[in-house]
Design a protein around this motif. Structure first.
Motif, PDB file in Angstrom:
ATOM      1  N   ALA A  96      43.535  76.423 -56.310  1.00 41.68           N
ATOM      2  CA  ALA A  96      43.365  74.993 -56.793  1.00 41.68           C
ATOM      3  C   ALA A  96      42.984  73.838 -55.688  1.00 41.68           C
ATOM      4  O   ALA A  96      43.243  72.816 -56.041  1.00 41.68           O
ATOM      5  CB  ALA A  96      44.542  74.523 -57.590  1.00 41.68           C
ATOM      6  N   GLY A  97      42.868  74.309 -54.486  1.00 41.04           N
ATOM      7  CA  GLY A  97      42.359  73.201 -53.474  1.00 41.04           C
ATOM      8  C   GLY A  97      43.319  72.902 -52.532  1.00 41.04           C
ATOM      9  O   GLY A  97      43.461  71.962 -51.697  1.00 41.04           O
ATOM     10  N   LEU A  98      44.729  73.453 -52.737  1.00 41.50           N
ATOM     11  CA  LEU A  98      45.892  72.864 -51.895  1.00 41.50           C
ATOM     12  C   LEU A  98      45.966  73.911 -50.546  1.00 41.50           C
ATOM     13  O   LEU A  98      45.426  75.281 -50.557  1.00 41.50           O
ATOM     14  CB  LEU A  98      47.075  73.399 -52.595  1.00 41.50           C
ATOM     15  N   ALA A  99      46.193  73.094 -49.531  1.00 40.49           N
ATOM     16  CA  ALA A  99      46.292  74.217 -48.196  1.00 40.49           C
ATOM     17  C   ALA A  99      47.030  73.249 -47.093  1.00 40.49           C
ATOM     18  O   ALA A  99      47.561  71.999 -47.457  1.00 40.49           O
ATOM     19  CB  ALA A  99      44.937  74.052 -47.645  1.00 40.49           C
ATOM     20  N   TYR A 100      47.559  73.959 -46.073  1.00 40.05           N
ATOM     21  CA  TYR A 100      48.380  73.428 -45.154  1.00 40.05           C
ATOM     22  C   TYR A 100      47.532  73.614 -43.903  1.00 40.05           C
ATOM     23  O   TYR A 100      47.142  74.797 -43.639  1.00 40.05           O
ATOM     24  CB  TYR A 100      49.772  74.154 -44.886  1.00 40.05           C
ATOM     25  N   GLN A 139      65.303  72.615 -36.635  1.00 41.82           N
ATOM     26  CA  GLN A 139      65.749  72.179 -37.974  1.00 41.82           C
ATOM     27  C   GLN A 139      64.914  72.547 -39.270  1.00 41.82           C
ATOM     28  O   GLN A 139      63.826  72.900 -39.016  1.00 41.82           O
ATOM     29  CB  GLN A 139      65.861  70.715 -37.924  1.00 41.82           C
ATOM     30  N   ARG A 140      65.687  72.813 -40.271  1.00 41.92           N
ATOM     31  CA  ARG A 140      64.941  73.534 -41.562  1.00 41.92           C
ATOM     32  C   ARG A 140      64.336  72.152 -42.105  1.00 41.92           C
ATOM     33  O   ARG A 140      64.958  71.149 -42.441  1.00 41.92           O
ATOM     34  CB  ARG A 140      65.649  74.296 -42.179  1.00 41.92           C
ATOM     35  N   TYR A 141      63.166  72.575 -42.728  1.00 42.60           N
ATOM     36  CA  TYR A 141      62.271  71.443 -43.595  1.00 42.60           C
ATOM     37  C   TYR A 141      61.685  72.273 -44.645  1.00 42.60           C
ATOM     38  O   TYR A 141      61.292  73.127 -44.385  1.00 42.60           O
ATOM     39  CB  TYR A 141      61.496  70.560 -42.854  1.00 42.60           C
ATOM     40  N   ILE A 142      61.778  71.545 -45.784  1.00 44.67           N
ATOM     41  CA  ILE A 142      61.123  71.892 -47.041  1.00 44.67           C
ATOM     42  C   ILE A 142      59.991  70.736 -47.426  1.00 44.67           C
ATOM     43  O   ILE A 142      60.275  69.832 -47.571  1.00 44.67           O
ATOM     44  CB  ILE A 142      61.936  72.007 -48.171  1.00 44.67           C
ATOM     45  N   ILE A 143      58.637  71.171 -47.418  1.00 45.82           N
ATOM     46  CA  ILE A 143      57.609  70.471 -47.715  1.00 45.82           C
ATOM     47  C   ILE A 143      56.870  71.019 -49.285  1.00 45.82           C
ATOM     48  O   ILE A 143      56.555  72.411 -49.068  1.00 45.82           O
ATOM     49  CB  ILE A 143      56.452  70.341 -46.590  1.00 45.82           C
ATOM     50  N   ILE A 144      56.792  70.054 -50.052  1.00 51.28           N
ATOM     51  CA  ILE A 144      56.087  70.706 -51.192  1.00 51.28           C
ATOM     52  C   ILE A 144      54.886  69.763 -51.535  1.00 51.28           C
ATOM     53  O   ILE A 144      54.789  68.397 -51.908  1.00 51.28           O
ATOM     54  CB  ILE A 144      57.187  70.480 -52.522  1.00 51.28           C
ATOM     55  N   ASN A 145      53.701  70.572 -51.537  1.00 51.29           N
ATOM     56  CA  ASN A 145      52.303  69.987 -51.649  1.00 51.29           C
ATOM     57  C   ASN A 145      51.827  69.845 -52.891  1.00 51.29           C
ATOM     58  O   ASN A 145      52.076  70.916 -53.559  1.00 51.29           O
ATOM     59  CB  ASN A 145      51.546  70.731 -50.577  1.00 51.29           C
ATOM     60  N   ASN A 146      51.339  68.885 -53.439  1.00 52.42           N
ATOM     61  CA  ASN A 146      51.123  68.714 -54.925  1.00 52.42           C
ATOM     62  C   ASN A 146      49.679  67.765 -54.982  1.00 52.42           C
ATOM     63  O   ASN A 146      49.439  67.194 -54.238  1.00 52.42           O
ATOM     64  CB  ASN A 146      52.069  67.752 -55.659  1.00 52.42           C
TER      65      ASN A 146
END
Length: 383
Positions: A96-100, A139-146
């Protein structure tokens, strides 16, 4: 002759002040730099778009980009071939077009996966949120792409499940529920094209439940959304639709948030940008990775110096231990200008600050004993 001289002077002046993409910058080696960018049906203008985006990403030099609206996977992969310092991820069960896009030299990926993928959530999430679990400088990070559902009439009709605002309302609350359940004490960043206005009145605000939980969540770009339209991410409407939400673990680490006005670095301005790149501007967040804010040398909150609520609108209450020999609190803006001073009566363990006259933004409160600073606290005012 005089007219010719004036024209020549004007041309020379313009050439001295002209900017180009090479003048863009944002990332630093000592911060975690994250961008959200709706890239509008990439590539909007074929190979020209690919070339523009390569130049923009290299100039910004950020660590992670969360991208929305990748249309052509082959062109995207061709673009990545031109970005030697970056890797990418855009796999999806239903693409659906989401990317990192990220720097593998500094970003260690633990996992990337999608959530809310089953049919019962398709109305709220026509594009399943994409989670990146990563480590940066240990360090830990959580990224949520929408990328939320677009459009609507600006009115939240909670009884109509097909209403666009209602769909975004439930999407926002489902994301909050997911973070509360799975990442209650992690560094979480929720971002993307959320397709709605943070500054709407409460009864029509699809983000109101998150805004009300100001102890745990902060829209880092709220000040942009509530401010001058020249800084908004979607000038065509105009509106500000691209947001970055952070959890309270990151409140004191936020150094900078801005809309990257790439169009101002192009000869053709917005028309060149919109015609060749996207109708959305990128929005970028800079996070400190040590215990202090570099710009203000702000300590992490001490148990004997706190304030509630924070972020706040017009008033907050400072609390501190009576055992400390503190006798004053001073409040400074980010230009290091003192804008308030509170004298603490002897034996008192709390005092309120009235910020009615303060503008939105970040401030620093210092707890003093005589001329010695005992502790500092970062204040966030959101009106």
């Amino acid at each position: 002759m005089k007219h010719i001289i004036i024209i020549c002077l004007l041309i020379n002046c313009l050439s001295l002040t002209a900017q180009n993409i090479d003048d863009l910058s944002f990332g630093t080696e000592s911060t975690l730099d994250i961008v959200t960018w709706n890239i509008e049906y990439f590539p909007k203008n074929g190979q020209a778009t690919v070339n523009y985006v390569i130049d923009i990403i290299e100039a910004l030099d950020v660590d992670v980009l969360a991208i929305q609206e990748v249309e052509n996977i082959n062109d995207f992969e061709q673009m990545m071939d031109g970005l030697s310092a970056y890797n990418s991820y855009l796999e999806s069960v239903w693409f659906a077009g989401l990317a990192y896009i990220f720097k593998p030299d500094v970003i260690q990926i633990n996992s990337i996966y999608e959530i809310y993928t089953t049919s019962e959530y398709w109305s709220y999430f026509p594009r399943s949120p994409m989670v990146m679990d990563l480590n940066f400088m240990d360090q830990r990070y959580i990224i949520i792409n929408n990328h939320f559902k677009c459009c609507g009439n600006g009115i939240l009709n909670i009884n109509n499940t097909n209403d666009e605002e209602t769909r975004r309302y439930f999407a926002s609350n489902l994301l909050k529920e997911y973070v509360d359940t799975h990442f209650s004490d992690e560094n979480v960043i929720v971002l993307g094209d959320l397709n709605d206005n943070l500054a709407d009145i409460p009864q029509n605000n699809v983000f109101q439940m998150i805004l009300d939980d100001s102890e745990n969540y902060l829209f880092a770009d709220y000040e942009i959304a509530a401010g001058n339209s020249s800084e908004w991410s979607f000038p065509t409407w105009p509106s500000h639709l691209d947001h970055i939400l952070i959890t309270n673990e990151l409140f004191d680490k936020m150094e900078d948030i801005q809309t990257i006005k790439v169009d101002e670095y192009l000869t053709g301005g917005w028309m060149e940008y919109d015609g060749n790149i996207s109708d959305h501007r990128p929005v970028a967040l800079k996070l400190a990775v040590d215990d202090n804010l570099n710009v203000a040398k702000v300590d992490k909150p001490k148990k004997y110096f706190s304030n509630y609520p924070n972020p706040f609108n017009s008033e907050t209450v400072f609390s501190f231990s009576r055992r400390t020999s503190s006798n004053k609190i001073e409040v400074y803006n980010m230009n290091s200008q003192k804008i308030a001073s509170l004298n603490i009566p002897k034996g008192q363990s709390s005092i309120s600050l009235n910020a009615e006259g303060f503008s939105n933004g970040i401030y620093i409160a210092k707890l003093l004993s005589g001329t010695n600073v005992i502790a500092t606290r970062k204040l966030i005012i959101m009106k």
